[in-house]
Design an enzyme around this catalytic site. Structure first.
Site, PDB file in Angstrom:
ATOM      1  N   HIS A  55       0.845  -1.194   0.000  1.00 14.75           N
ATOM      2  CA  HIS A  55       0.000   0.000   0.000  1.00 14.75           C
ATOM      3  C   HIS A  55       0.877   1.239   0.000  1.00 14.75           C
ATOM      4  CE1 HIS A  55      -3.169   2.853   1.129  1.00 14.75           C
ATOM      5  NE2 HIS A  55      -3.969   1.954   0.597  1.00 14.75           N
ATOM      6  N   GLU A  85      -7.899  -4.873  -0.792  1.00 15.03           N
ATOM      7  CA  GLU A  85      -8.354  -5.657  -1.943  1.00 15.03           C
ATOM      8  C   GLU A  85      -8.250  -7.154  -1.704  1.00 15.03           C
ATOM      9  OE1 GLU A  85      -9.788  -3.844  -3.838  1.00 15.03           O
ATOM     10  OE2 GLU A  85      -8.635  -2.287  -4.837  1.00 15.03           O
TER      11      GLU A  85
HETATM   12  N1  COA Z   1       4.103  -7.390  -4.976  1.00 19.46           N
HETATM   13  C1  COA Z   1       5.412  -7.399  -5.243  1.00 19.46           C
HETATM   14  N2  COA Z   1       6.215  -6.335  -5.084  1.00 19.46           N
HETATM   15  C2  COA Z   1       5.648  -5.204  -4.624  1.00 19.46           C
HETATM   16  C3  COA Z   1       4.282  -5.123  -4.312  1.00 19.46           C
HETATM   17  C4  COA Z   1       3.496  -6.275  -4.512  1.00 19.46           C
HETATM   18  N3  COA Z   1       2.202  -6.272  -4.263  1.00 19.46           N
HETATM   19  N4  COA Z   1       3.994  -3.884  -3.880  1.00 19.46           N
HETATM   20  C5  COA Z   1       5.137  -3.191  -3.921  1.00 19.46           C
HETATM   21  N5  COA Z   1       6.138  -3.985  -4.382  1.00 19.46           N
HETATM   22  C6  COA Z   1       7.522  -3.623  -4.558  1.00 19.46           C
HETATM   23  C7  COA Z   1       7.669  -2.539  -5.602  1.00 19.46           C
HETATM   24  O1  COA Z   1       7.816  -3.106  -6.892  1.00 19.46           O
HETATM   25  C8  COA Z   1       8.885  -1.808  -5.142  1.00 19.46           C
HETATM   26  O2  COA Z   1      10.012  -2.570  -5.554  1.00 19.46           O
HETATM   27  P1  COA Z   1      11.383  -1.843  -6.040  1.00 19.46           P
HETATM   28  O3  COA Z   1      11.783  -0.985  -4.879  1.00 19.46           O
HETATM   29  O4  COA Z   1      12.272  -2.998  -6.312  1.00 19.46           O
HETATM   30  O5  COA Z   1      10.990  -1.055  -7.249  1.00 19.46           O
HETATM   31  C9  COA Z   1       8.826  -1.916  -3.620  1.00 19.46           C
HETATM   32  O6  COA Z   1       7.973  -3.030  -3.357  1.00 19.46           O
HETATM   33  C10 COA Z   1       8.242  -0.719  -2.919  1.00 19.46           C
HETATM   34  O7  COA Z   1       7.012  -0.410  -3.497  1.00 19.46           O
HETATM   35  P2  COA Z   1       6.137   0.789  -2.920  1.00 19.46           P
HETATM   36  O8  COA Z   1       6.870   2.059  -3.112  1.00 19.46           O
HETATM   37  O9  COA Z   1       5.662   0.436  -1.566  1.00 19.46           O
HETATM   38  O10 COA Z   1       4.887   0.726  -3.860  1.00 19.46           O
HETATM   39  P3  COA Z   1       3.919   1.912  -4.237  1.00 19.46           P
HETATM   40  O11 COA Z   1       3.631   2.776  -3.065  1.00 19.46           O
HETATM   41  O12 COA Z   1       4.387   2.584  -5.478  1.00 19.46           O
HETATM   42  O13 COA Z   1       2.664   1.052  -4.651  1.00 19.46           O
HETATM   43  C11 COA Z   1       0.815  -0.311  -4.598  1.00 19.46           C
HETATM   44  C12 COA Z   1       1.626   0.707  -3.806  1.00 19.46           C
HETATM   45  C13 COA Z   1      -0.498  -0.599  -3.893  1.00 19.46           C
HETATM   46  C14 COA Z   1       0.487   0.257  -5.987  1.00 19.46           C
HETATM   47  C15 COA Z   1       1.639  -1.604  -4.747  1.00 19.46           C
HETATM   48  O14 COA Z   1       1.926  -2.134  -3.478  1.00 19.46           O
HETATM   49  C16 COA Z   1       0.979  -2.645  -5.624  1.00 19.46           C
HETATM   50  O15 COA Z   1       1.122  -2.601  -6.849  1.00 19.46           O
HETATM   51  N6  COA Z   1       0.233  -3.621  -5.031  1.00 19.46           N
HETATM   52  C17 COA Z   1      -0.460  -4.606  -5.806  1.00 19.46           C
HETATM   53  C18 COA Z   1      -1.743  -4.029  -6.392  1.00 19.46           C
HETATM   54  C19 COA Z   1      -2.799  -3.813  -5.338  1.00 19.46           C
HETATM   55  O16 COA Z   1      -3.033  -4.637  -4.471  1.00 19.46           O
HETATM   56  N7  COA Z   1      -3.496  -2.659  -5.449  1.00 19.46           N
HETATM   57  C20 COA Z   1      -4.557  -2.306  -4.522  1.00 19.46           C
HETATM   58  C21 COA Z   1      -4.140  -1.167  -3.660  1.00 19.46           C
HETATM   59  S1  COA Z   1      -5.294  -0.847  -2.362  1.00 19.46           S
END
Ligand code: COA
Length: 373
Positions: free
Chosen positions: A259, A317
């Protein structure tokens, strides 16, 4: 010379508005909806309560709840009258495209003699009515007329044609918990989109249509369908670890995990998990809960190994998928059903943004070629 401000990619941590609507405490895992902990109100509150809460900023009395229910029921009937004229909007293959195109056909602002509240109630009601109408059209069936005497959640299930299903009231109760839980969540992407549109002086429906477009994306509201796909692919708890490791190794994200704001488990995941437990306790079996819990444990551990500095835990989700499936909603309607709940927050944010009278207009840094270069 003034130092240029560093670009805030993703606007993380940037405060773009003061709001009295909801507060997301990402460190402690707490969500406050208009002065109430989401965890404390979600088990008993209804969609009608949420609509009232975001309008009046307190929960309704029994009498007020009945008035909102009657207004909402009447608004569903009014929204249903638009369905025959929605035309090809309901034929669009993607349900969020169908919802976006359908909602776009509502009058943007109150008609003559209609109050701002009645117009907002129409937009809220129409979100459920149009999502259900899309689903029926998809199934080659006629839309089901709303029953204004029912609660919104119960009538949504009915209009989807999944009634008569066993224990419909229990399912409606679980759906109400879900709709309240997702009704608002700080400056999330769809709410921001709605506020940007409202800030230009544009109309309510344009703002809601923009929000629907933002919610469609898999990084926002599009994750629960893929969560069920993931559970289908994993099949049994013992296969979870190998599956999750392979996905992460391939550079793919685990849906329902991570998140932007929460550094602990999303409190909404717990609210929904408890709602599923209550359903199970009352005899509506969810095939998925055991598997989902196992996958969550594994995914949390594998992601922690890979991203030691970033707590990637279950978000709303993850258990949305399990709850909506248990309630009987088909997976292609998971994101539209998110919109059925979140529209309450969008509408309240539109009003709040309008009251500021301030255009949202951030800056960008030009990194293109210089003229003549
Ligand atoms: N699975 C695998 N890796 C993940 C991840 C996941 N669900 N969520 C984050 N990461 C990774 C990112 O790729 C990033 O890796 P990097 O540093 O090697 O590039 C690292 O963790 C940090 O990510 P972060 O900055 O916390 O992500 P964000 O704030 O840009 O994104 C989300 C937040 C929700 C978009 C992201 O966690 C995600 O895509 N989750 C899956 C989709 C989802 O469940 N969406 C509903 C949201 S309520």
């Amino acid at each position: 010379m003034p130092q240029p401000t560093p670009t805030a990619h993703g606007l993380e941590g940037i405060v773009a508005a003061d709001t009295a609507l909801s507060d997301v405490d990402g460190e402690r895992g707490r969500l406050v909806l208009c002065g109430h902990d989401a965890e404390s109100i979600a088990p008993t509150a209804t969609f009608e309560d949420a609509l009232f809460l975001f309008r009046v900023r307190r929960l309704p009395t029994q009498a007020e709840r009945a008035i909102v229910a009657a207004e909402l029921g009447a608004a569903r009937v009014r929204a249903h009258a638009f369905v025959p004229a929605l035309g090809r909007s309901l034929d669009l293959a993607n349900p969020m495209d169908g919802l976006r195109a359908s909602v776009a056909q509502l009058p943007g602002l109150p008609s003559a003699g209609e109050s701002v509240e009645d117009h907002a109630t129409l937009v809220a009601a129409a979100t459920a009515v149009f999502a259900a109408a899309w689903s029926r059209r998809r199934a080659g069936a006629a839309p089901i007329e709303p029953d204004p005497g029912r609660g919104h959640a119960s009538d949504y299930l009915r209009m989807l044609g999944i009634a008569p299903i066993a224990a419909v009231d229990l399912r409606a109760r679980a759906l109400d918990s879900y709709l309240v839980t997702v009704s608002d969540h700080g400056m999330n992407a769809s709410t921001f989109a709605a506020r940007v549109v409202a800030s230009t002086g544009s109309d309510t429906v344009s703002a809601v249509v923009a929000a629907i477009g933002a919610l469609k994306g898999p990084l926002h509201g599009g994750a629960p369908g893929p969560v069920i796909d993931m559970l289908d692919a994993i099949r049994t708890p013992d296969l979870a670890e190998a599956w999750v490791r392979a996905e992460v190794a391939a550079g793919r994200r685990i849906m329902g995990m991570g998140h932007r704001v929460y550094r602990v488990r999303d409190p909404r995941a717990a609210v929904l998990e408890h709602a599923i437990e209550r359903l199970e306790h009352d005899g509506v079996r969810s095939e998925r809960l055991t598997l989902a819990r196992a996958v969550e444990r594994v995914a949390e551990r594998v992601l922690a190994e890979r991203h030691a500095g970033r707590a990637l835990k279950a978000n709303v989700e993850f258990y949305t998928a399990v709850l909506l499936e248990a309630v009987g909603i088909p997976r292609e309607l998971f994101t539209p059903t998110f919109a059925v709940g979140r529209v309450v927050g969008w509408l309240a944010h539109v009003q709040e943004q309008r009251a500021t009278g301030r255009l949202i207009r951030p800056a960008s840094r030009y990194v293109g070629a210089a003229p003549g270069a």
